[in-house]
Write an enzyme that holds these catalytic residues in place. Sequence first.
Site, PDB file in Angstrom:
ATOM      1  N   GLN A   1       0.791  -1.156  -0.043  1.00 19.59           N
ATOM      2  CA  GLN A   1      -0.075  -0.012  -0.007  1.00 19.59           C
ATOM      3  C   GLN A   1       0.751   1.344  -0.080  1.00 19.59           C
ATOM      4  OE1 GLN A   1      -3.563  -0.437   2.820  1.00 19.59           O
ATOM      5  NE2 GLN A   1      -1.809  -1.689   3.814  1.00 19.59           N
TER       6      GLN A   1
ATOM      7  N   HIS B   1      -1.347   1.569  -4.195  1.00 17.21           N
ATOM      8  CA  HIS B   1      -1.450   2.835  -4.033  1.00 17.21           C
ATOM      9  C   HIS B   1      -0.637   4.015  -4.903  1.00 17.21           C
ATOM     10  CE1 HIS B   1      -3.679   1.664  -0.145  1.00 17.21           C
ATOM     11  NE2 HIS B   1      -4.499   1.381  -1.107  1.00 17.21           N
TER      12      HIS B   1
ATOM     13  N   CYS C   1       1.313  20.069 -17.452  1.00 24.75           N
ATOM     14  CA  CYS C   1       1.538  18.924 -18.235  1.00 24.75           C
ATOM     15  C   CYS C   1       2.095  19.394 -19.702  1.00 24.75           C
ATOM     16  CB  CYS C   1       0.054  18.093 -18.482  1.00 24.75           C
ATOM     17  SG  CYS C   1       0.230  16.987 -20.056  1.00 24.75           S
TER      18      CYS C   1
ATOM     19  N   THR D   1       0.341  -2.793   8.677  1.00 32.34           N
ATOM     20  CA  THR D   1      -0.862  -1.920   8.255  1.00 32.34           C
ATOM     21  C   THR D   1      -1.889  -2.116   9.162  1.00 32.34           C
ATOM     22  OG1 THR D   1      -2.343  -1.910   6.583  1.00 32.34           O
ATOM     23  CG2 THR D   1      -1.596  -4.141   6.747  1.00 32.34           C
ATOM     24  N   SER D   2      -2.703  -0.809   9.347  1.00 33.58           N
ATOM     25  CA  SER D   2      -3.646  -0.973  10.352  1.00 33.58           C
ATOM     26  C   SER D   2      -4.815  -1.540   9.768  1.00 33.58           C
ATOM     27  CB  SER D   2      -3.796   0.688  10.483  1.00 33.58           C
ATOM     28  OG  SER D   2      -4.179   1.410   9.406  1.00 33.58           O
TER      29      SER D   2
ATOM     30  N   ASN E   1       2.568  -6.739  13.639  1.00 34.74           N
ATOM     31  CA  ASN E   1       2.509  -5.525  13.940  1.00 34.74           C
ATOM     32  C   ASN E   1       2.327  -5.180  15.433  1.00 34.74           C
ATOM     33  OD1 ASN E   1       0.979  -3.152  14.433  1.00 34.74           O
ATOM     34  ND2 ASN E   1      -0.276  -3.351  12.457  1.00 34.74           N
ATOM     35  N   PRO E   2       3.059  -4.270  15.887  1.00 38.17           N
ATOM     36  CA  PRO E   2       3.222  -4.134  17.483  1.00 38.17           C
ATOM     37  C   PRO E   2       1.851  -3.943  17.885  1.00 38.17           C
ATOM     38  CG  PRO E   2       4.296  -2.356  16.316  1.00 38.17           C
ATOM     39  CD  PRO E   2       3.898  -3.010  15.423  1.00 38.17           C
ATOM     40  N   GLU E   3       0.912  -3.532  17.288  1.00 36.34           N
ATOM     41  CA  GLU E   3      -0.530  -3.193  17.832  1.00 36.34           C
ATOM     42  C   GLU E   3      -1.390  -4.023  16.961  1.00 36.34           C
ATOM     43  OE1 GLU E   3       0.567   1.761  17.969  1.00 36.34           O
ATOM     44  OE2 GLU E   3      -1.291   0.854  17.014  1.00 36.34           O
TER      45      GLU E   3
HETATM   46  C1  BV8 Z   1     -11.761   3.001  -3.609  1.00 40.96           C
HETATM   47  C2  BV8 Z   1      -1.955   7.102  -1.321  1.00 40.96           C
HETATM   48  C3  BV8 Z   1     -13.648   3.059  -4.697  1.00 40.96           C
HETATM   49  C4  BV8 Z   1      -1.988   8.380  -0.998  1.00 40.96           C
HETATM   50  C5  BV8 Z   1      -3.780   6.009   0.059  1.00 40.96           C
HETATM   51  C6  BV8 Z   1     -15.167   0.206   1.948  1.00 40.96           C
HETATM   52  C7  BV8 Z   1     -15.685   0.449   3.560  1.00 40.96           C
HETATM   53  C8  BV8 Z   1     -15.000   1.560   4.075  1.00 40.96           C
HETATM   54  C9  BV8 Z   1     -14.259   2.366   3.282  1.00 40.96           C
HETATM   55  C10 BV8 Z   1     -14.285   2.303   1.993  1.00 40.96           C
HETATM   56  C11 BV8 Z   1     -14.430   1.173   1.310  1.00 40.96           C
HETATM   57  N1  BV8 Z   1     -14.376   1.220   0.002  1.00 40.96           N
HETATM   58  C12 BV8 Z   1     -13.557   2.623  -0.197  1.00 40.96           C
HETATM   59  C13 BV8 Z   1     -13.711   3.003   1.017  1.00 40.96           C
HETATM   60  C14 BV8 Z   1     -13.074   4.446   1.170  1.00 40.96           C
HETATM   61  C15 BV8 Z   1     -11.622   4.785   1.148  1.00 40.96           C
HETATM   62  C16 BV8 Z   1     -11.341   3.953   2.546  1.00 40.96           C
HETATM   63  O1  BV8 Z   1     -10.909   2.689   2.563  1.00 40.96           O
HETATM   64  N2  BV8 Z   1     -11.368   4.786   3.647  1.00 40.96           N
HETATM   65  C17 BV8 Z   1     -10.821   4.276   5.113  1.00 40.96           C
HETATM   66  C18 BV8 Z   1      -9.930   5.356   5.707  1.00 40.96           C
HETATM   67  C19 BV8 Z   1     -12.277   3.998   5.785  1.00 40.96           C
HETATM   68  N3  BV8 Z   1     -11.023   3.739   0.126  1.00 40.96           N
HETATM   69  C20 BV8 Z   1     -10.636   4.589  -0.895  1.00 40.96           C
HETATM   70  O2  BV8 Z   1     -10.924   5.592  -1.226  1.00 40.96           O
HETATM   71  C21 BV8 Z   1      -9.759   3.626  -2.107  1.00 40.96           C
HETATM   72  N4  BV8 Z   1     -10.507   3.749  -3.360  1.00 40.96           N
HETATM   73  O3  BV8 Z   1     -11.980   2.160  -2.877  1.00 40.96           O
HETATM   74  O4  BV8 Z   1     -12.334   3.639  -4.358  1.00 40.96           O
HETATM   75  C22 BV8 Z   1     -13.942   3.331  -6.076  1.00 40.96           C
HETATM   76  C23 BV8 Z   1     -14.199   2.391  -7.193  1.00 40.96           C
HETATM   77  C24 BV8 Z   1     -14.251   2.684  -8.320  1.00 40.96           C
HETATM   78  C25 BV8 Z   1     -14.532   4.082  -8.863  1.00 40.96           C
HETATM   79  C26 BV8 Z   1     -13.945   5.044  -7.943  1.00 40.96           C
HETATM   80  C27 BV8 Z   1     -13.972   4.687  -6.507  1.00 40.96           C
HETATM   81  C28 BV8 Z   1      -8.634   4.274  -2.024  1.00 40.96           C
HETATM   82  C29 BV8 Z   1      -7.596   4.015  -0.752  1.00 40.96           C
HETATM   83  C30 BV8 Z   1      -6.154   4.553  -1.136  1.00 40.96           C
HETATM   84  C31 BV8 Z   1      -5.832   5.921  -0.643  1.00 40.96           C
HETATM   85  N5  BV8 Z   1      -4.441   6.222  -0.771  1.00 40.96           N
HETATM   86  N6  BV8 Z   1      -2.245   6.336  -0.198  1.00 40.96           N
HETATM   87  C32 BV8 Z   1      -1.144   9.220  -0.156  1.00 40.96           C
HETATM   88  O5  BV8 Z   1      -0.222   8.118   0.656  1.00 40.96           O
HETATM   89  O6  BV8 Z   1      -0.878  10.287  -0.023  1.00 40.96           O
HETATM   90  S1  BV8 Z   1      -3.783   5.173   1.693  1.00 40.96           S
HETATM   91  C33 BV8 Z   1      -2.674   5.254   2.562  1.00 40.96           C
HETATM   92  O7  BV8 Z   1      -3.134   4.660   3.917  1.00 40.96           O
HETATM   93  C34 BV8 Z   1      -1.299   4.889   2.483  1.00 40.96           C
HETATM   94  O8  BV8 Z   1      -1.276   4.368   1.284  1.00 40.96           O
HETATM   95  C35 BV8 Z   1      -1.162   3.755   3.697  1.00 40.96           C
HETATM   96  O9  BV8 Z   1      -0.498   2.951   3.210  1.00 40.96           O
HETATM   97  C36 BV8 Z   1      -2.794   3.409   3.743  1.00 40.96           C
HETATM   98  C37 BV8 Z   1      -2.984   2.433   4.791  1.00 40.96           C
HETATM   99  O10 BV8 Z   1      -2.475   2.699   5.826  1.00 40.96           O
HETATM  100  P1  BV8 Z   1      -1.305   1.807   6.636  1.00 40.96           P
HETATM  101  O11 BV8 Z   1      -0.276   1.606   5.435  1.00 40.96           O
HETATM  102  O12 BV8 Z   1      -2.032   0.585   7.322  1.00 40.96           O
HETATM  103  O13 BV8 Z   1      -0.645   2.784   7.578  1.00 40.96           O
HETATM  104  P2  BV8 Z   1      -1.184   3.463   9.162  1.00 40.96           P
HETATM  105  O14 BV8 Z   1      -0.350   4.347   9.334  1.00 40.96           O
HETATM  106  O15 BV8 Z   1      -3.008   3.259   8.945  1.00 40.96           O
HETATM  107  O16 BV8 Z   1      -0.820   2.220   9.923  1.00 40.96           O
HETATM  108  C38 BV8 Z   1       0.403   1.739  10.223  1.00 40.96           C
HETATM  109  C39 BV8 Z   1       0.612   0.356  10.955  1.00 40.96           C
HETATM  110  O17 BV8 Z   1       1.831   0.030  11.049  1.00 40.96           O
HETATM  111  C40 BV8 Z   1      -0.318   0.411  12.261  1.00 40.96           C
HETATM  112  O18 BV8 Z   1      -0.910  -0.581  12.530  1.00 40.96           O
HETATM  113  C41 BV8 Z   1       1.322   0.441  13.262  1.00 40.96           C
HETATM  114  O19 BV8 Z   1       0.756  -0.196  14.537  1.00 40.96           O
HETATM  115  C42 BV8 Z   1       2.051  -0.543  12.411  1.00 40.96           C
HETATM  116  N7  BV8 Z   1       3.494  -0.113  12.493  1.00 40.96           N
HETATM  117  C43 BV8 Z   1       4.011   0.758  12.988  1.00 40.96           C
HETATM  118  N8  BV8 Z   1       5.403   0.790  13.249  1.00 40.96           N
HETATM  119  C44 BV8 Z   1       5.667  -0.707  12.722  1.00 40.96           C
HETATM  120  C45 BV8 Z   1       4.421  -1.253  12.277  1.00 40.96           C
HETATM  121  N9  BV8 Z   1       4.329  -2.510  11.966  1.00 40.96           N
HETATM  122  C46 BV8 Z   1       5.270  -3.334  11.760  1.00 40.96           C
HETATM  123  N10 BV8 Z   1       6.589  -2.523  12.212  1.00 40.96           N
HETATM  124  C47 BV8 Z   1       6.877  -1.472  12.451  1.00 40.96           C
HETATM  125  N11 BV8 Z   1       7.938  -0.879  12.646  1.00 40.96           N
END
Ligand code: BV8
Length: 256
Positions: free
Chosen positions: A102, A129, A157, A198-199, A223-225
Amino acid sequence: MIDIPTPLLDALRHAQHIAVLTGAGISAESGVPTFRDAQTGLWSKFNPQELATREAFARNPKLVWEWYAFRREFIARAEPNAGHYALTELEKRAEKFTLVTQNIDGLHERVRQNVETLRSSVSPIIELHGNIFRTKCFREDTRVSDWLATDEIPPRCPRCGSYMRPDVVWFGEALPRRALDESFRAAESCDVFFSIGTSGVVEPAASLPFIALRNGAVVIEVNPEETPLSASATFCLRGVAGIVMPQILERTAEGN
Ligand code: BV8
């Protein structure tokens, strides 16, 4: 040392196809703030989920472009960490290996450039992504690799004159069809599925480990959490990727 259950090691040793989904957490030990970490400094007053949208870009293209430029410069100085390297080692040992990320930081790809050549059959990294180091035309949605440097922000562009934007998937935008299909196929056909750093809240990526579970795969969360996957995963290893992944490699190599 993290306790790694023997059945997990056995599943890995007998796996024909290992699939991995990574999130921002695997890059945390490279110093790249995770997506939900508080934004730093200048950007702390913005919510990334609101800034990473077409609407935000249409409303204020300069602000959004500068946010990505800031992140790009920060990421360019980061180095892959032991977690990234461990996945490359796991790839070498696996019969078949699919890496889905992601993350937009390109750190998995950077490792491949740093380590000696992998098997020729290595499959391309699936970037669900997009990639912060690629740019595309906002209107045409086609990639642009070079353009006339002016002091206009965002740059225009060279073909149509529209603003350019980072080649990443914003909230509310569809994921690249091919990348999504390939990641669903991998989740359906793998024997072992890792969900690392990933969360597990962003869809449709968050559904991948559940698809793997439904298809009989052993699902391992690193994941630590806790996350929404934790209650369903076959194994949850509560630790950071940079420590857990090398330990898993070591234990599977020892054969114990
Ligand atoms: C889409 C690029 C449809 C930009 C990103 C169904 C249900 C609910 C909601 C939706 C759904 N379908 C769509 C949605 C809406 C939305 C969504 O999911 N919203 C969520 C918030 C509820 N999804 C979308 O909009 C997606 N599009 O489905 O479109 C569609 C279909 C047809 C036509 C039109 C539309 C698009 C989603 C992509 C968004 N872009 N990134 C940018 O980065 O600027 S997402 C962004 O969040 C990043 O890419 C990131 O990777 C991603 C996920 O977050 P995580 O990677 O999990 O990161 P996070 O910080 O959350 O967590 C980190 C984790 O690591 C934690 O758990 C932590 O404990 C752990 N950690 C920390 N340190 C460590 C560790 N683990 C291991 N080792 C460590 N050292």
